[in-house]
Design a protein around this motif. Structure first.
Motif, short mmCIF file in Angstrom:
data_model
loop_
_atom_site.label_atom_id
_atom_site.label_comp_id
_atom_site.label_asym_id
_atom_site.label_seq_id
_atom_site.Cartn_x
_atom_site.Cartn_y
_atom_site.Cartn_z
N CYS A 92 0.82 -1.21 0.00
CA CYS A 92 0.00 0.00 0.00
C CYS A 92 0.86 1.26 0.00
O CYS A 92 1.62 1.50 0.94
N VAL A 93 0.72 2.07 -1.04
CA VAL A 93 1.45 3.33 -1.12
C VAL A 93 0.77 4.35 -0.21
O VAL A 93 -0.42 4.65 -0.39
N PRO A 94 1.47 4.89 0.78
CA PRO A 94 0.87 5.86 1.69
C PRO A 94 0.28 7.05 0.94
O PRO A 94 0.88 7.56 -0.02
N GLY A 95 -0.91 7.49 1.38
CA GLY A 95 -1.53 8.65 0.79
C GLY A 95 -2.12 8.43 -0.59
O GLY A 95 -2.68 9.36 -1.18
N LYS A 96 -2.06 7.22 -1.10
CA LYS A 96 -2.55 6.93 -2.45
C LYS A 96 -3.49 5.74 -2.48
O LYS A 96 -4.59 5.82 -3.04
N ASP A 97 -3.08 4.63 -1.89
CA ASP A 97 -3.87 3.40 -1.97
C ASP A 97 -4.91 3.32 -0.87
O ASP A 97 -4.87 4.07 0.11
N ASN A 98 -5.83 2.37 -1.03
CA ASN A 98 -6.86 2.15 -0.02
C ASN A 98 -7.08 0.67 0.21
O ASN A 98 -6.68 -0.17 -0.61
N VAL A 99 -7.72 0.35 1.33
CA VAL A 99 -8.12 -1.02 1.66
C VAL A 99 -9.58 -1.00 2.08
O VAL A 99 -10.13 0.06 2.40
N ILE A 100 -10.19 -2.17 2.08
CA ILE A 100 -11.60 -2.28 2.49
C ILE A 100 -11.69 -3.21 3.69
O ILE A 100 -11.13 -4.31 3.68
N ILE A 101 -12.38 -2.75 4.73
CA ILE A 101 -12.69 -3.58 5.88
C ILE A 101 -14.21 -3.76 5.94
O ILE A 101 -14.96 -3.03 5.28
N ASN A 102 -14.65 -4.74 6.72
CA ASN A 102 -16.06 -5.06 6.82
C ASN A 102 -16.51 -5.00 8.28
O ASN A 102 -16.63 -6.01 8.95
N PRO A 103 -16.71 -3.79 8.79
CA PRO A 103 -17.04 -3.64 10.21
C PRO A 103 -18.47 -4.08 10.53
O PRO A 103 -19.33 -4.07 9.63
N PRO A 104 -18.68 -4.49 11.79
CA PRO A 104 -17.70 -4.52 12.88
C PRO A 104 -16.71 -5.67 12.69
O PRO A 104 -17.10 -6.79 12.34
N THR A 105 -15.45 -5.37 12.92
CA THR A 105 -14.42 -6.39 12.72
C THR A 105 -13.20 -6.06 13.58
O THR A 105 -13.23 -5.11 14.39
N TYR A 106 -12.14 -6.83 13.42
CA TYR A 106 -10.94 -6.66 14.24
C TYR A 106 -10.32 -5.28 14.00
O TYR A 106 -10.06 -4.89 12.86
N GLY A 107 -10.05 -4.55 15.07
CA GLY A 107 -9.66 -3.16 14.98
C GLY A 107 -8.29 -2.89 14.39
O GLY A 107 -8.04 -1.79 13.88
N MET A 108 -7.39 -3.88 14.39
CA MET A 108 -6.02 -3.60 13.94
C MET A 108 -5.90 -3.41 12.44
O MET A 108 -4.93 -2.82 11.97
N TYR A 109 -6.88 -3.89 11.67
CA TYR A 109 -6.83 -3.61 10.23
C TYR A 109 -6.87 -2.11 10.00
O TYR A 109 -6.11 -1.57 9.17
N GLU A 110 -7.72 -1.43 10.74
CA GLU A 110 -7.86 0.01 10.58
C GLU A 110 -6.71 0.76 11.24
O GLU A 110 -6.19 1.73 10.68
N VAL A 111 -6.30 0.32 12.42
CA VAL A 111 -5.20 0.99 13.12
C VAL A 111 -3.92 0.92 12.27
O VAL A 111 -3.22 1.92 12.08
N SER A 112 -3.63 -0.25 11.74
CA SER A 112 -2.43 -0.41 10.90
C SER A 112 -2.51 0.45 9.65
O SER A 112 -1.50 1.00 9.20
N ALA A 113 -3.71 0.56 9.09
CA ALA A 113 -3.89 1.41 7.92
C ALA A 113 -3.55 2.86 8.25
O ALA A 113 -2.84 3.54 7.50
N HIS A 114 -4.06 3.35 9.39
CA HIS A 114 -3.79 4.73 9.78
C HIS A 114 -2.30 4.95 10.05
O HIS A 114 -1.74 6.00 9.69
N ILE A 115 -1.66 3.97 10.68
CA ILE A 115 -0.21 4.08 10.95
C ILE A 115 0.56 4.22 9.64
O ILE A 115 1.54 4.97 9.55
N ASN A 116 0.10 3.50 8.62
CA ASN A 116 0.79 3.50 7.32
C ASN A 116 0.21 4.53 6.34
O ASN A 116 0.57 4.51 5.16
N ASP A 117 -0.70 5.40 6.83
CA ASP A 117 -1.28 6.45 6.02
C ASP A 117 -1.98 5.89 4.78
O ASP A 117 -1.77 6.34 3.65
N VAL A 118 -2.83 4.88 5.02
CA VAL A 118 -3.58 4.23 3.95
C VAL A 118 -5.07 4.44 4.21
O VAL A 118 -5.55 4.24 5.34
#
Length: 351
Positions: A92-118
């Motif tokens: 994932c290129v920071p500030g460019k790429d995106n991912v999809i989560i299916n909430p409610p779900t495990y929180g670290m998918y989103e936390v890791s995304a924010h850490i990596n600016d995704v």
């Protein structure tokens, strides 16, 4: 069409990985004076002055016998959280790429995304906690690199319909990560055996749940050799300690004991589900394929505080989308479950 090389970040494609002392050496040796270790030992009875195997081959070989997978298809991380984070770093290129989560779900998918600016896009589950395939499809664009699917899902405890997951795998050109942390407590079979059919599939599992080794922090990723090679390219050189490797090897010799614990936990899960459903304050106990229950109660905040005063810690999920009014309760020992039920019988919800 899935193209792993096109999916990879340019800087990772060009990356020359760190080469550790043990990477450069092959074969047997008696004298190790290459890695600036303390040659005199350590203050422990068991010496840990030498760096561990950076690729954990003995552990992977033991896991491969249990899982029916070749070691080359296995990556070991410092918990599944490292397996999650490294996928962001690699793809994932920071500030460019995106991912999809299916909430409610495990929180670290989103936390890791924010850490990596995704960017995180959210395809909220349907009311029955299954994938909303129509919404999910509308979120995908040329910058969508990963779709995260937790099955059995945390915190809802249900398994995601297999056919829905297969639809995603067959139609999405990026990575599909299925997090199976709780698969041992489910009747559904793992997607590990489907790796040869889906080059875009990554399956996460862990030694923290059924294996009872949460304190060791050992996560597992199963994928194609090409994806595992990328994992090994970007990981820290010695990400799994020698002590963890040794203890994991001992645990992997006790498959029978682990299976006995799984059966006991599933039996206690069903009993706890029944007992909780009998309490007047409980509105619903959702079906579970995990080692926990999602329970809708009257006055969840009050119930949480009441249990805390009794020294009992559960997880308040009442403010999580689709889990309004719910507590997440892990299946404890028989004594812990009895304490939980006894405390809840004395709770009086606020109107």
């Amino acid at each position: 069409m899935f193209n792993l090389d096109k999916l990879l970040r340019d800087n990772i494609r060009q990356l020359v990985p760190y080469s550790s002392a043990r990477d450069e050496f092959k074969g047997e040796a008696r004298v190790f004076i290459d890695a600036n270790e303390n040659s005199l030992g350590s203050p422990l009875t068991k010496w840990y002055n030498r760096y561990p195997d950076p690729h954990q081959w003995k552990v992977k070989e033991a896991i491969s016998k249990v899982k029916g997978m070749l070691p080359q298809h296995i990556f070991l991380g410092n918990g599944s959280d490292e397996c999650i984070d490294l996928l962001y770093r690699a793809f994932c290129v920071p500030g460019k790429d995106n991912v999809i989560i299916n909430p409610p779900t495990y929180g670290m998918y989103e936390v890791s995304a924010h850490i990596n600016d995704v960017e995180v896009r959210r395809a909220v589950l349907l009311d029955d906690f299954q994938l909303d395939l129509v919404h999910l499809e509308t979120l995908v664009d040329e910058h969508t690199k990963i779709i995260w699917i937790c099955s059995p899902n945390n915190p809802t405890a249900n398994s995601i319909n297999r056919q829905d997951i297969e639809i995603v795998l067959n139609n999405f050109p990026g990575l599909v990560v299925i997090d199976e942390a709780y698969i041992n407590f489910s009747r559904h079979k793992s997607f590990i055996q489907e790796l040869s059919d889906y080059p875009n599939l990554v399956v996460l599992q862990t030694m923290s749940k059924a294996w009872g080794l949460a304190g060791l922090r050992l996560g597992m990723a199963f994928a194609s050799e090409a994806i595992i090679d990328i994992y090994n390219k970007v990981k820290p050189p010695y990400n799994i300690s020698q002590a963890t490797q040794e203890l994991a090897l001992k645990a992997l010799e006790e498959v029978g004991q682990v299976n006995d614990m799984i059966r006991s936990l599933v039996t206690m899960r069903e009993q706890l589900s029944h007992d909780l459903a009998e309490l007047p304050m409980v509105r619903r106990v959702y079906p579970s394929d995990a080692n926990f229950l999602l329970v809708k109660v009257d006055d969840p905040r009050g119930a949480y505080a009441h249990l805390l005063q009794a020294g009992i810690v559960v997880r308040d999920r009442s403010k999580v989308e689709l889990c309004e009014g719910c507590l997440r309760i892990t299946v404890g020992t028989e004594g812990e479950n009895a304490e939980l039920l006894k405390s809840l019988t004395t709770f009086r919800p606020q109107a």
